[in-house]
Design a protein around this motif. Structure first.
Motif, short mmCIF file in Angstrom:
data_model
loop_
_atom_site.label_atom_id
_atom_site.label_comp_id
_atom_site.label_asym_id
_atom_site.label_seq_id
_atom_site.Cartn_x
_atom_site.Cartn_y
_atom_site.Cartn_z
N ALA A 1 -35.98 -74.80 34.09
CA ALA A 1 -36.52 -73.69 34.25
C ALA A 1 -36.72 -74.50 36.36
O ALA A 1 -36.79 -74.42 36.99
N LEU A 2 -37.28 -76.22 35.55
CA LEU A 2 -37.44 -76.60 36.98
C LEU A 2 -36.61 -76.88 38.26
O LEU A 2 -36.58 -76.83 39.19
N ASN A 3 -34.78 -77.39 37.19
CA ASN A 3 -33.78 -77.38 38.11
C ASN A 3 -33.30 -76.08 39.16
O ASN A 3 -33.09 -76.54 39.90
N ILE A 4 -34.12 -75.05 38.16
CA ILE A 4 -33.66 -73.42 38.96
C ILE A 4 -34.56 -73.35 39.99
O ILE A 4 -33.69 -73.04 40.90
N ILE A 5 -35.56 -73.47 39.80
CA ILE A 5 -36.59 -73.35 41.13
C ILE A 5 -36.20 -74.71 42.29
O ILE A 5 -36.44 -74.07 42.93
N GLU A 6 -36.20 -75.25 41.92
CA GLU A 6 -35.94 -76.60 42.66
C GLU A 6 -34.65 -75.82 43.60
O GLU A 6 -34.97 -75.52 44.83
N ASN A 7 -33.46 -75.76 42.71
CA ASN A 7 -32.02 -74.87 43.45
C ASN A 7 -32.43 -73.19 44.47
O ASN A 7 -32.23 -74.04 45.54
N ALA A 8 -33.54 -72.66 43.86
CA ALA A 8 -33.38 -71.98 44.07
C ALA A 8 -33.69 -72.21 45.60
O ALA A 8 -33.65 -71.05 46.68
N LYS A 9 -34.84 -72.59 45.77
CA LYS A 9 -35.89 -72.01 46.75
C LYS A 9 -35.74 -74.11 47.55
O LYS A 9 -35.81 -73.65 48.89
N THR A 10 -35.19 -75.11 47.47
CA THR A 10 -34.35 -75.86 48.72
C THR A 10 -33.25 -75.92 48.81
O THR A 10 -33.00 -76.57 49.57
N GLN A 11 -32.49 -75.89 48.68
CA GLN A 11 -30.47 -76.13 48.06
C GLN A 11 -31.02 -75.49 50.17
O GLN A 11 -30.41 -76.51 51.01
N ARG A 12 -31.12 -74.27 50.08
CA ARG A 12 -31.24 -73.62 51.98
C ARG A 12 -32.28 -72.94 51.97
O ARG A 12 -32.39 -71.39 50.94
N THR A 13 -33.18 -72.81 52.26
CA THR A 13 -34.96 -72.15 52.72
C THR A 13 -33.98 -70.05 53.15
O THR A 13 -35.43 -69.84 53.29
N GLY A 14 -33.24 -71.05 54.33
CA GLY A 14 -33.39 -69.46 54.95
C GLY A 14 -31.95 -68.76 54.96
O GLY A 14 -31.10 -68.02 55.94
N VAL A 15 -32.02 -68.46 53.55
CA VAL A 15 -31.03 -67.79 52.95
C VAL A 15 -31.34 -66.26 52.61
O VAL A 15 -32.14 -67.05 51.94
N CYS A 16 -31.28 -65.19 51.98
CA CYS A 16 -31.22 -64.45 51.92
C CYS A 16 -31.55 -63.96 50.43
O CYS A 16 -32.40 -63.78 49.38
N ASN A 17 -31.09 -64.86 49.33
CA ASN A 17 -31.31 -65.28 47.40
C ASN A 17 -31.98 -66.49 47.61
O ASN A 17 -31.71 -66.68 46.32
N ALA A 18 -32.65 -66.83 48.38
CA ALA A 18 -33.12 -68.07 48.00
C ALA A 18 -34.72 -68.17 47.47
O ALA A 18 -35.52 -66.92 48.02
#
Length: 414
Positions: free
Chosen positions: A240-257
């Protein structure tokens, strides 16, 4: 005749030319376009540097600057996307079904190009390539209106594509870029229904709502992304932590964040401190409900508006929920129909989530960042549709075609 009307007239001619191209014609052009993009990378990057400098002077947020920025690697990715599209089957000409009526008429449904597609988009110059290669492979012509912040990058990219088309003896008007940056040009574009068959907006809620409310041309909505991740009671914490970290912080300015988090009450006391530690390490501001703030006082207070906001920034909302049913209710109330995820080891809850969450893409134990045409195997995407008619989710080649009926007779009359 205005400049835009002239572009529309030329686009109609180009669309008819494109519809007659063979698969070999289109694939050869796409191969050469991919090569030309990498060979002209320095020129494109110099144009992008001007846009980046202008963006910084205008006070553009870091997340939006990231969407605007081009690098050699990103140009290579654009070229790779063109080659991926080249390798895909051509959907045009496919006879989807055929049947014979009692009167002897043989009736078939055949996939054909839409015609002229208008695309209005913000910031991301890679959309110029993605939009064109998909429209072109599906036999369409494209009129593009990019954001003023990326105008120099878009002009450079379009110039490379048009030159390559000319070298292939293909009508260069298969791609036309509106270079005028005045916003009033969008009003005129949206009234060109005699030339443009469909318009697709890609950008924030303001742009999409404006297009939907002002267009006389049919619109395919591509969505803003208020994407959620629900961490169920049975979730693996590390996953869960890895998924959230990726989904929120990899690229914050995209629509699938990821923009909003839900946590099951049974694990909140143990999971939320771990979550806060992980996200605070990326300078993410968490805005949570009262229960979550009692667990981690550094979390800021959330409002109802926060739960419905696409931040496109290092901010995320957080709420503790009683069960999967409350999570689903909350998501369906606040989401934008884009991408939603559950992290769970409970099969029944995963199936319930998949069945009941109303969104274009629904995930079990994976990051929302995968909602992307390239990641789905489409080579690229024209956008991610959040509506329910004609196309939904990442839009690839088939979504850029329509159908017509073909009828074979032997003298039947009614």
């Amino acid at each position: 005749m205005t400049i835009l009307e002239s572009m529309g007239e030329r686009a109609v001619i180009a669309s008819r030319d494109a519809a007659k191209l063979t698969i070999n014609d289109k694939n050869k052009a796409l191969e050469l376009i991919a090569r030309a993009l990498t060979e002209n990378a320095d020129t494109i990057l110099k144009a992008n540097e001007i846009d980046m400098e202008n963006g910084k002077k205008a006070g553009m947020k870091d997340s939006l600057l990231d969407r605007l920025k081009l690098t050699k690697e990103r140009i290579e990715a654009m070229a790779e996307g063109a080659l991926k599209v080249m390798a895909l089957d051509d959907p045009t000409g496919e006879v989807i079904r055929m049947w014979e009526n009692p009167n002897g008429l043989r009736i078939g449904q055949k996939r054909v190009p839409i015609g002229v597609i208008g695309i209005i988009y913000e910031s991301r110059p890679n959309v110029t390539v993605d939009a064109f290669v998909l429209c072109f492979k599906a036999g369409n012509a494209a009129i593009l209106k990019g954001g003023s912040d990326a105008i120099n990058s878009n002009i450079a990219i379009t110039s490379v594509i048009r030159k390559t088309l000319e070298e292939c003896d293909i009508n260069a008007d298969c791609i036309q870029l509106i270079e005028k940056t005045d916003r009033t040009v969008v009003d005129e574009l949206l009234k060109l229904n005699q030339y443009i068959d469909v318009v697709i907006p890609r950008g924030g809620a303001g742009l999409i709502n404006f297009v939907v409310n002002n267009s006389t041309i049919p619109v395919i909505e591509t969505g803003t992304g208020n994407c959620h991740i629900f961490v169920d009671a049975s979730a693996d914490f590390d996953m869960a932590l890895n998924i959230i970290e990726n989904a929120k912080t990899q690229r914050t300015g995209v629509c699938n964040a990821c923009e909003s988090l839900l946590v099951h009450r049974d694990i909140a006391d143990k999971f939320i401190p771990l979550l806060a530690n992980r996200l605070f390490g990326h300078n993410v501001e968490i805005r949570g409900d009262e229960k979550s703030r009692l667990i981690v006082p550094e979390i800021k207070a959330a409002t109802d508006e926060d739960y419905g906001t696409e931040y496109l920034d290092l901010i995320v909302s957080l709420k503790i929920v009683e069960n999967v049913d409350e999570a689903i209710y909350h998501i369906n109330k606040y989401n934008t129909g884009h991408s939603e995820a559950i992290v769970t080891n409970d099969y029944n809850n995963s199936e319930k989530f998949l069945n009941e969450v109303d969104a274009a893409a629904v995930y079990v134990n994976a990051s929302t960042r995968f909602t992307d045409g390239f990641e789905f195997g489409f080579g690229a995407e024209i956008g991610i549709s959040t509506q329910k008619i004609h196309a939904r989710g990442p839009m690839g080649l088939k979504e850029l075609t329509t159908t017509k009926y073909i009828i074979y007779g032997n003298g039947q009359i009614r």
